[in-house]
Design an enzyme around this catalytic site. Structure first.
Site, PDB file in Angstrom:
ATOM      1  CG  LEU A   1      -2.008   1.131   1.373  1.00 41.65           C
ATOM      2  CD1 LEU A   1      -2.937   1.280   0.074  1.00 41.65           C
ATOM      3  CD2 LEU A   1      -2.707   0.949   2.626  1.00 41.65           C
TER       4      LEU A   1
ATOM      5  CE1 TYR B   1       4.790 -10.102  13.777  1.00 35.83           C
ATOM      6  CE2 TYR B   1       2.769 -11.036  13.251  1.00 35.83           C
ATOM      7  CZ  TYR B   1       4.112 -11.100  13.806  1.00 35.83           C
ATOM      8  OH  TYR B   1       4.563 -12.477  13.670  1.00 35.83           O
TER       9      TYR B   1
ATOM     10  CB  THR C   1      -7.829  -6.941   8.894  1.00 29.50           C
ATOM     11  OG1 THR C   1      -8.013  -8.155   8.452  1.00 29.50           O
ATOM     12  CG2 THR C   1      -7.705  -7.245  10.198  1.00 29.50           C
ATOM     13  CG  ASP C   2     -11.081  -9.659   5.787  1.00 29.57           C
ATOM     14  OD1 ASP C   2      -9.891  -9.166   5.973  1.00 29.57           O
ATOM     15  OD2 ASP C   2     -11.284 -10.618   4.958  1.00 29.57           O
TER      16      ASP C   2
ATOM     17  CE1 TYR D   1      -2.757  -8.557  10.566  1.00 27.41           C
ATOM     18  CE2 TYR D   1      -4.969  -9.784  10.406  1.00 27.41           C
ATOM     19  CZ  TYR D   1      -3.833  -8.697   9.991  1.00 27.41           C
ATOM     20  OH  TYR D   1      -4.261  -7.953   8.859  1.00 27.41           O
TER      21      TYR D   1
END
Length: 287
Positions: free
Chosen positions: A11, A64, A104-105, A128
């Protein structure tokens, strides 16, 4: 002046290319220059940059991302995905800068059968995703923050599933890919472009941003392999056949309609994203 952290990843690389193409000035230190897990150093660095260049936007692309290794590297994962975003939001508030960070999803448990909206209640399944959710919460405490959840990102910088599939296919005539994990593959160039469109609206808050459509890992691999002319056999598999340390949601497609309404633009389909990504790889001699 824009300040980009994680500038050498997928990104971050695309943000730099986007800003170069439109003449937007930015500073993009690499991780050897600035350790974003060192809060005191980070604050001193940003304050100095602000004094010299008037930083109006901080873009955090650093994270991360090794979902499985995070199960044993919990401390490092939390430092990068929870503490660093929190510190960056706090420092952004001290200098009055707009702040953007990514989630994040994976914050969802996959129990839903239709795309997840920003109103849905997260239920993270792994270290995570728990760390990412914590980073979201801290970041949103600052009123000039954008938190953008995305999914299955692929692009030129760093490794990703599309590149892995291409590498796995070399010299093999059979591959097995899981068909029971479903989300939306997202091209990092689209992620950067639509993020930038959103940033300019000043409509702060939480957003979902992923390419249109949904696919299983199997369908994504199938599309990539067909495009590169692989003639082997692709077989369906189930997640339980490949035991991994971190639990994953089976369905985590994100609903991006909120951002599409704000920027008044439809996000391209994931297949179009993959087509453009493969063209980019060809241009750079990687396939």
């Amino acid at each position: 002046m824009k300040l980009i952290f994680g500038a050498n990843g997928k990104l971050g690389t695309d943000f730099k290319e986007l800003f170069d193409s439109i003449g937007e000035k930015y500073i993009a230190p690499d991780k050897n220059e600035v350790d974003i897990t060192n809060g005191d150093f980070l604050r001193a660095y940003i304050k100095t940059m602000h004094q010299n260049y008037k930083i109006d936007t901080i873009i955090n692309c650093a994270a991360y991302n090794d979902v499985d290794k995070a199960e044993t590297e919990k401390e490092l994962c939390y430092k990068l995905n929870a503490e660093a975003p929190a510190n960056l939001a706090m420092i952004a508030s001290e200098i009055g800068a707009t702040y953007i960070t990514y989630s994040t999803d994976f914050v969802f448990d996959g129990e839903k059968e239709i795309p997840y909206t920003e109103e849905d209640i997260p239920n993270p399944l792994s270290i995570y995703s728990k760390a990412k959710l914590e980073g979201e919460k801290y970041s949103l405490e600052y009123e000039k923050s954008f938190v953008i959840r995305t999914s299955w990102v692929f692009g030129m910088g760093n490794n990703n599933f599309c590149k892995q599939v291409i590498n796995w296919s070399k010299g093999k005539d059979k591959l097995k890919i899981v068909d029971d994990q479903i989300s939306s593959p997202t091209y990092s160039k689209d992620l950067a472009e639509y993020s930038w469109e959103l940033i300019q609206t000043d409509k702060y808050g939480l957003y979902h941003l992923a390419n249109d459509g949904e696919a299983s890992k199997f369908e994504q691999a199938q599309y990539v392999l067909k495009k590169i002319g692989w003639t082997g056999v692709l077989e369906r598999a189930k997640t339980e056949e490949f035991p991994l340390p971190a639990k994953r949601a089976q369905y985590s497609k994100l609903d991006s309609s909120k951002i599409e309404k704000i920027v008044d633009k439809k996000i391209p389909h994931w297949k179009i994203g993959i087509d453009r990504f493969l063209e980019e790889m060809k241009e750079k001699g990687e396939i």
